[in-house]
Design an enzyme around this catalytic site. Structure first.
Site, PDB file in Angstrom:
ATOM      1  N   ASN A 267      33.575  33.482  32.625  1.00  0.00           N
ATOM      2  CA  ASN A 267      34.331  32.895  33.485  1.00  0.00           C
ATOM      3  C   ASN A 267      33.170  31.962  34.661  1.00  0.00           C
ATOM      4  O   ASN A 267      34.788  31.298  35.316  1.00  0.00           O
ATOM      5  CB  ASN A 267      35.369  33.602  33.977  1.00  0.00           C
ATOM      6  CG  ASN A 267      34.369  34.834  34.896  1.00  0.00           C
ATOM      7  OD1 ASN A 267      33.128  35.431  34.029  1.00  0.00           O
ATOM      8  ND2 ASN A 267      33.970  35.345  36.385  1.00  0.00           N
TER       9      ASN A 267
ATOM     10  N   THR B 185      57.946  51.195  34.906  1.00  0.00           N
ATOM     11  CA  THR B 185      59.130  50.439  34.646  1.00  0.00           C
ATOM     12  C   THR B 185      58.007  48.642  34.437  1.00  0.00           C
ATOM     13  O   THR B 185      57.634  48.672  35.340  1.00  0.00           O
ATOM     14  CB  THR B 185      60.569  50.344  35.333  1.00  0.00           C
ATOM     15  OG1 THR B 185      60.587  51.586  35.750  1.00  0.00           O
ATOM     16  CG2 THR B 185      61.166  48.828  35.296  1.00  0.00           C
TER      17      THR B 185
ATOM     18  N   SER C 278      45.333  37.712  31.042  1.00  0.00           N
ATOM     19  CA  SER C 278      45.681  37.371  31.996  1.00  0.00           C
ATOM     20  C   SER C 278      46.825  36.035  32.226  1.00  0.00           C
ATOM     21  O   SER C 278      46.818  35.569  31.703  1.00  0.00           O
ATOM     22  CB  SER C 278      44.536  37.393  33.495  1.00  0.00           C
ATOM     23  OG  SER C 278      45.395  37.536  34.319  1.00  0.00           O
TER      24      SER C 278
ATOM     25  N   GLN D 136      39.739  34.601  29.699  1.00  0.00           N
ATOM     26  CA  GLN D 136      38.984  32.991  30.230  1.00  0.00           C
ATOM     27  C   GLN D 136      39.242  32.150  28.863  1.00  0.00           C
ATOM     28  O   GLN D 136      38.978  30.985  29.421  1.00  0.00           O
ATOM     29  CB  GLN D 136      37.795  32.985  30.429  1.00  0.00           C
ATOM     30  CG  GLN D 136      37.253  33.605  32.062  1.00  0.00           C
ATOM     31  CD  GLN D 136      37.807  32.249  33.160  1.00  0.00           C
ATOM     32  OE1 GLN D 136      38.538  30.941  32.968  1.00  0.00           O
ATOM     33  NE2 GLN D 136      38.895  32.908  34.516  1.00  0.00           N
TER      34      GLN D 136
ATOM     35  N   HIS E 221      47.935  34.416  34.663  1.00  0.00           N
ATOM     36  CA  HIS E 221      47.734  33.318  35.877  1.00  0.00           C
ATOM     37  C   HIS E 221      47.135  32.526  35.021  1.00  0.00           C
ATOM     38  O   HIS E 221      46.334  31.738  35.805  1.00  0.00           O
ATOM     39  CB  HIS E 221      47.606  34.281  37.384  1.00  0.00           C
ATOM     40  CG  HIS E 221      46.150  34.727  37.338  1.00  0.00           C
ATOM     41  ND1 HIS E 221      45.098  34.200  38.041  1.00  0.00           N
ATOM     42  CD2 HIS E 221      45.974  35.698  37.293  1.00  0.00           C
ATOM     43  CE1 HIS E 221      44.568  34.724  37.967  1.00  0.00           C
ATOM     44  NE2 HIS E 221      44.882  36.460  37.478  1.00  0.00           N
TER      45      HIS E 221
ATOM     46  N   GLY F 102      44.737  41.359  34.099  1.00  0.00           N
ATOM     47  CA  GLY F 102      43.208  41.515  32.941  1.00  0.00           C
ATOM     48  C   GLY F 102      42.546  42.554  33.194  1.00  0.00           C
ATOM     49  O   GLY F 102      41.990  42.931  32.930  1.00  0.00           O
ATOM     50  N   THR F 103      41.946  42.501  35.106  1.00  0.00           N
ATOM     51  CA  THR F 103      41.356  44.346  35.184  1.00  0.00           C
ATOM     52  C   THR F 103      41.582  45.468  34.753  1.00  0.00           C
ATOM     53  O   THR F 103      41.422  46.012  33.888  1.00  0.00           O
ATOM     54  CB  THR F 103      40.979  44.090  36.813  1.00  0.00           C
ATOM     55  OG1 THR F 103      40.656  42.611  37.627  1.00  0.00           O
ATOM     56  CG2 THR F 103      40.794  45.323  36.872  1.00  0.00           C
TER      57      THR F 103
ATOM     58  N   CYS G  24      36.411  35.637  41.825  1.00  0.00           N
ATOM     59  CA  CYS G  24      37.180  37.799  42.456  1.00  0.00           C
ATOM     60  C   CYS G  24      35.903  38.040  43.478  1.00  0.00           C
ATOM     61  O   CYS G  24      35.426  39.375  43.943  1.00  0.00           O
ATOM     62  CB  CYS G  24      37.147  38.676  41.213  1.00  0.00           C
ATOM     63  SG  CYS G  24      38.069  38.234  40.171  1.00  0.00           S
TER      64      CYS G  24
END
Length: 400
Positions: free
Chosen positions: A157, A243, A205, A185, A207, A78-79, A331
């Protein structure tokens, strides 16, 4: 390898930080770590069948947010999606170099904006009120012919506050300003459909959606101008060189498919857990308070403050009892500074440092949520009783 804490002994209430990998997601990705290891850019059939797996995942992620598959490009996280959007906006029009965003964005936006400001770009951080909401008139006034991008997260978040993305995107469109939303989120927790909105960019994102870490996505509207952040071999339709992380992309596709199929059921489940948790905990500690907008927040997120109880000290005690939570964004955990989100909402430094974030997921149960609330209440009470919190024993209602 031996682990200090076994997952079976953990009550995991930090799903906004990351999520466990869904078994079906793991199964979907394993063949692309074992048998199907070819480069998807290769001309032979062994590579082209892997390319088809990426195309299928693109369709699955597109379905989650209601867009065309060609509008999805895969990133590393996401960053990266957030950073790529800001960088592209500044390259799209040299006469438009102002970034407008909010004071409560994720650090991937706030810190990038701060870096841009130090490089001479005009940056406007819009304030929020005590529930964490924006003044739409202030948003409208901040936009001008020099604005390159308006970036507002779909949901916060830390507090779970949901922003009026439809209205914000329409204001940006009226002003001729591209609109970006960080939906990291929000995805999988509330319905998202960008085809109905004048949204130009949207970050995701994997995860946060029961997918492994290291894979993200960026929605780029077919109507938007976009300049690649990573320049290389022309992958992702020339929009992101490098890749592809094939196994991660396949996993993200499967996770998106599962999230969409169970969206309503999972939302109802986690909201019931959150409400039970808050009611139980605030009954034991009636002076506690909920941060954020109670009328518009994510169903799984609870930001609670208990004044007089240092959050980091409480977390130490919770960790000893196997309860996983956070003092804010994962974070920024460990920072000496209070949460920028909470202070922007008007909380004092002490109030911000006495705030805990709990976020629930589909795997949580009512029984463990009630037990966790009991453990948290005991930990907060213990920390409040100590001037200098240290290693202490706590007892729950279950012990009595």
């Amino acid at each position: 390898m031996n682990f200090a804490v076994h997952p079976d002994k953990v009550i995991y209430l930090d799903h906004n930080a990351t999520t466990p990998v869904h078994p079906d997601v793991l199964e979907a990705m394993l063949p692309y770590l074992r048998e199907y290891y070819g480069n998807p850019s290769s001309a032979y059939r062994f590579g082209s069948q892997i390319r088809r797996a990426i195309d299928n995942a693109r369709q699955q992620v597109a379905a989650l947010i209601g867009c065309e598959p060609r509008e999805i490009l895969f990133t590393g996280c996401g960053t990266e999606s957030n950073n790529a959007t800001l960088a592209s906006a500044l390259l799209a029009d040299r006469d438009r170099q102002q970034i407008v965003t909010t004071s409560v964005e994720h650090s991937a936006i706030v810190k990038h904006a701060d870096t841009l400001a130090r490089r001479g770009h005009p940056v406007t951080l819009l304030p929020v009120n005590s529930p964490g909401q924006l003044d739409l008139d202030a948003v409208r006034a901040a936009l001008s012919e020099e604005t390159a991008l308006l970036s507002v997260m779909w949901a916060n978040n830390e507090t779970g506050t949901i922003f009026p993305v439809k209205e914000l995107a329409e204001i940006a469109a009226e002003k001729g300003v591209p609109f970006h939303t960080d939906a990291v989120q929000a995805a999988g927790k509330i319905p998202l459909r960008v085809s109905d909105l004048p949204v130009r960019f949207l970050s995701l994102s994997g995860h946060k959606l029961q997918c492994p870490k290291g894979i993200g996505a960026l929605f780029v509207s077919a109507r938007a101008r976009f300049h690649p952040y990573f320049i290389g071999g022309g992958q992702e339709g020339g929009r992101r060189g490098g890749t592809e992380n094939v196994a991660g992309i396949v996993a993200f596709g499967k996770a998106a498919e599962i999230a969409l199929a169970h969206l309503e059921a999972h939302a109802a489940h986690v909201q019931a857990l959150r409400d039970t948790f808050e009611q139980t905990l605030l009954s034991a500690l009636p002076d506690g308070a909920v941060n954020g907008d109670p009328s518009s927040r994510l169903p799984n997120t609870s930001s609670l403050r208990f004044e007089g109880a240092d959050a980091e000290a409480v977390l130490v005690l919770l960790d000893k009892e196997g309860v996983c939570a956070s003092a804010g964004s994962a974070c920024t955990t460990g920072s000496l500074n209070p949460s920028h989100v909470l202070t922007a909402m008007g909380l004092t430094t002490d109030q911000a440092r006495s705030t805990l974030r709990f976020s629930f997921g589909p795997s949580n149960t009512p029984e463990e949520v009630r037990l966790a609330a009991d453990i948290v209440a005991a930990a907060v009470t213990r920390v409040r009783s100590l001037r200098a919190p240290g290693p202490v024993a706590i007892h729950t209602q279950a012990d009595r």
